[in-house]
Write a protein that holds these residues in place. Structure first.
Motif, PDB file in Angstrom:
ATOM      1  N   GLN A  32       0.807  -1.226   0.000  1.00  0.00           N
ATOM      2  CA  GLN A  32       0.000   0.000   0.000  1.00  0.00           C
ATOM      3  C   GLN A  32       0.838   1.273   0.000  1.00  0.00           C
ATOM      4  OE1 GLN A  32      -1.827   0.866   4.138  1.00  0.00           O
ATOM      5  NE2 GLN A  32      -1.409  -1.327   4.194  1.00  0.00           N
ATOM      6  N   GLU A  33       2.019   1.227   0.595  1.00  0.00           N
ATOM      7  CA  GLU A  33       2.851   2.434   0.670  1.00  0.00           C
ATOM      8  C   GLU A  33       3.282   2.925  -0.708  1.00  0.00           C
ATOM      9  OE1 GLU A  33       5.684   2.096   4.312  1.00  0.00           O
ATOM     10  OE2 GLU A  33       5.038   0.064   3.793  1.00  0.00           O
ATOM     11  N   ARG A  34       3.258   2.050  -1.690  1.00  0.00           N
ATOM     12  CA  ARG A  34       3.636   2.435  -3.055  1.00  0.00           C
ATOM     13  C   ARG A  34       2.439   2.861  -3.892  1.00  0.00           C
ATOM     14  NH1 ARG A  34       6.382  -2.584  -2.843  1.00  0.00           N
ATOM     15  NH2 ARG A  34       5.127  -3.380  -4.576  1.00  0.00           N
ATOM     16  N   TRP A  35       1.239   2.627  -3.393  1.00  0.00           N
ATOM     17  CA  TRP A  35       0.046   2.823  -4.209  1.00  0.00           C
ATOM     18  C   TRP A  35      -0.915   3.892  -3.696  1.00  0.00           C
ATOM     19  CZ3 TRP A  35      -0.506   0.550  -8.873  1.00  0.00           C
ATOM     20  CH2 TRP A  35       0.322  -0.550  -9.158  1.00  0.00           C
ATOM     21  N   GLN A  36      -1.082   3.995  -2.397  1.00  0.00           N
ATOM     22  CA  GLN A  36      -2.151   4.837  -1.866  1.00  0.00           C
ATOM     23  C   GLN A  36      -1.674   6.266  -1.611  1.00  0.00           C
ATOM     24  OE1 GLN A  36      -3.766   1.571   1.069  1.00  0.00           O
ATOM     25  NE2 GLN A  36      -5.449   2.926   0.476  1.00  0.00           N
TER      26      GLN A  36
ATOM     27  N   PHE B 113      -1.488  -5.762   8.428  1.00  0.00           N
ATOM     28  CA  PHE B 113      -0.928  -4.753   7.525  1.00  0.00           C
ATOM     29  C   PHE B 113      -0.919  -3.362   8.154  1.00  0.00           C
ATOM     30  CE2 PHE B 113      -2.994  -8.006   4.796  1.00  0.00           C
ATOM     31  CZ  PHE B 113      -1.832  -8.546   4.262  1.00  0.00           C
ATOM     32  N   SER B 114      -1.163  -3.287   9.465  1.00  0.00           N
ATOM     33  CA  SER B 114      -1.254  -1.976  10.109  1.00  0.00           C
ATOM     34  C   SER B 114       0.093  -1.268  10.164  1.00  0.00           C
ATOM     35  CB  SER B 114      -1.842  -2.120  11.514  1.00  0.00           C
ATOM     36  OG  SER B 114      -1.028  -2.951  12.314  1.00  0.00           O
ATOM     37  N   ALA B 115       1.199  -2.009  10.213  1.00  0.00           N
ATOM     38  CA  ALA B 115       2.513  -1.352  10.271  1.00  0.00           C
ATOM     39  C   ALA B 115       2.788  -0.571   8.988  1.00  0.00           C
ATOM     40  CB  ALA B 115       3.614  -2.386  10.506  1.00  0.00           C
ATOM     41  N   GLN B 116       2.427  -1.171   7.834  1.00  0.00           N
ATOM     42  CA  GLN B 116       2.606  -0.466   6.560  1.00  0.00           C
ATOM     43  C   GLN B 116       1.742   0.794   6.529  1.00  0.00           C
ATOM     44  OE1 GLN B 116       2.160  -3.721   7.035  1.00  0.00           O
ATOM     45  NE2 GLN B 116       2.869  -4.962   5.306  1.00  0.00           N
ATOM     46  N   ARG B 117       0.518   0.664   7.001  1.00  0.00           N
ATOM     47  CA  ARG B 117      -0.377   1.830   7.001  1.00  0.00           C
ATOM     48  C   ARG B 117       0.117   2.903   7.958  1.00  0.00           C
ATOM     49  NH1 ARG B 117      -6.295   1.246   5.416  1.00  0.00           N
ATOM     50  NH2 ARG B 117      -5.067   1.330   3.494  1.00  0.00           N
ATOM     51  N   ARG B 118       0.628   2.493   9.100  1.00  0.00           N
ATOM     52  CA  ARG B 118       1.154   3.449  10.062  1.00  0.00           C
ATOM     53  C   ARG B 118       2.308   4.242   9.456  1.00  0.00           C
ATOM     54  NH1 ARG B 118      -1.140   5.883  13.700  1.00  0.00           N
ATOM     55  NH2 ARG B 118      -0.528   7.445  12.155  1.00  0.00           N
ATOM     56  N   ARG B 119       3.199   3.557   8.761  1.00  0.00           N
ATOM     57  CA  ARG B 119       4.329   4.256   8.132  1.00  0.00           C
ATOM     58  C   ARG B 119       3.846   5.240   7.083  1.00  0.00           C
ATOM     59  NH1 ARG B 119       6.824  -1.029   8.199  1.00  0.00           N
ATOM     60  NH2 ARG B 119       6.204  -1.306   6.015  1.00  0.00           N
ATOM     61  N   LEU B 120       2.875   4.820   6.285  1.00  0.00           N
ATOM     62  CA  LEU B 120       2.365   5.685   5.220  1.00  0.00           C
ATOM     63  C   LEU B 120       1.693   6.920   5.799  1.00  0.00           C
ATOM     64  CD1 LEU B 120       1.655   6.369   2.314  1.00  0.00           C
ATOM     65  CD2 LEU B 120      -0.247   4.728   2.445  1.00  0.00           C
ATOM     66  N   LEU B 121       0.830   6.727   6.779  1.00  0.00           N
ATOM     67  CA  LEU B 121       0.139   7.863   7.389  1.00  0.00           C
ATOM     68  C   LEU B 121       1.128   8.820   8.047  1.00  0.00           C
ATOM     69  CD1 LEU B 121      -2.877   5.940   8.968  1.00  0.00           C
ATOM     70  CD2 LEU B 121      -2.996   7.529   7.034  1.00  0.00           C
ATOM     71  N   ASP B 122       2.114   8.265   8.734  1.00  0.00           N
ATOM     72  CA  ASP B 122       3.114   9.124   9.384  1.00  0.00           C
ATOM     73  C   ASP B 122       3.890   9.933   8.353  1.00  0.00           C
ATOM     74  OD1 ASP B 122       2.308   8.171  11.813  1.00  0.00           O
ATOM     75  OD2 ASP B 122       4.047   6.868  12.130  1.00  0.00           O
ATOM     76  N   ARG B 123       4.239   9.295   7.247  1.00  0.00           N
ATOM     77  CA  ARG B 123       4.997   9.990   6.207  1.00  0.00           C
ATOM     78  C   ARG B 123       4.198  11.142   5.620  1.00  0.00           C
ATOM     79  NH1 ARG B 123       5.973   5.912   2.849  1.00  0.00           N
ATOM     80  NH2 ARG B 123       4.672   6.567   1.101  1.00  0.00           N
ATOM     81  N   LEU B 124       2.879  11.016   5.620  1.00  0.00           N
ATOM     82  CA  LEU B 124       2.010  12.056   5.083  1.00  0.00           C
ATOM     83  C   LEU B 124       1.679  13.140   6.110  1.00  0.00           C
ATOM     84  CD1 LEU B 124      -0.463   9.751   3.126  1.00  0.00           C
ATOM     85  CD2 LEU B 124       1.266  11.260   2.123  1.00  0.00           C
TER      86      LEU B 124
END
Length: 215
Positions: free
Chosen positions: A82-86, A115-126
């Motif tokens: 998800q980090e590459r797509w969303q 998959f919450s770790a991937q989402r956490r990283r993505l949200l934090d990066r944003l």
């Protein structure tokens, strides 16, 4: 009667102020649009015949309908990557940032917890570093448990009718907003109850939330 909630919420610390609970997929981050592109790259295609993924994803090679097990595998693969797509919806970052000055914000995403770790990283990066809960359980009991017996305003934003109805059944005082993008998938989605406000984007949702939490 709903089963007891089996979800760790210990990292969610609410202050003495209003609460805004937001779904993530197609409310904070685009889901269906990038997922359809992801499917294409995997050699598959979504046919907009009904509001279901299973039964409507076919192989571009031979037109065969993918079985449920393969559909779930593809969804899991998408969440893994998800980090590459969303990407975030328009205005969501600034809008939630503005609300965070006066309210607590919690993300409640209907996604396999692994998959919450991937989402956490993505949200934090944003810059969306608000507490995250990932669960496939009904959302009504979760929001009710979060809010508890507080008398402060609470709002819930989601793109799916069953989630909104679940929260309404458990927390009658909650402001509900059906925020969903204008996609081929959402056009086929079950309708929300007529008394639940609808918004096409955060520009429309923000004034509704503001009027509810700022009194």
């Amino acid at each position: 009667m709903d089963a007891p909630i089996e979800l760790d919420t210990s990292h969610v610390r609410l202050g003495d102020r209003p609460l805004i609970v937001c779904d993530v997929d197609d409310v904070v981050l685009h889901f269906f649009a990038p997922f359809l592109i992801f499917l294409d790259g995997e050699g598959h295609e979504f046919l907009p015949r009904s509001f279901r993924l299973t039964g409507n994803i076919i192989s571009k090679t031979n037109g065969a309908v993918l079985e449920e097990k393969e559909v779930h595998r593809l969804i899991d693969a998408f969440f893994e990557a998800q980090e590459r797509w969303q990407t975030p919806l328009d205005r969501v970052i600034d809008t939630l940032g503005g609300f965070a000055r006066d309210a607590d914000i919690v993300f409640l995403t209907a996604m396999p917890p692994q998959f919450s770790a991937q989402r956490r990283r993505l949200l934090d990066r944003l810059g969306l570093a608000y507490p995250l809960l990932a669960s496939l359980q009904p959302k009504g009991p979760i929001v009710q448990a979060l809010h508890g017996k507080r008398t402060l305003p609470v709002a819930f934003v989601d793109d799916m009718a069953h989630n909104l109805h679940s929260v309404r059944n458990h927390l009658a005082t909650c402001l509900l907003i059906n925020l969903r993008p204008d996609s081929i998938v959402h056009r086929m989605a079950p309708a929300v109850a007529a008394d639940i406000p609808q918004a096409n984007d955060w520009a429309e949702a923000a004034p509704l939330i503001h009027a509810h939490i700022v009194r």
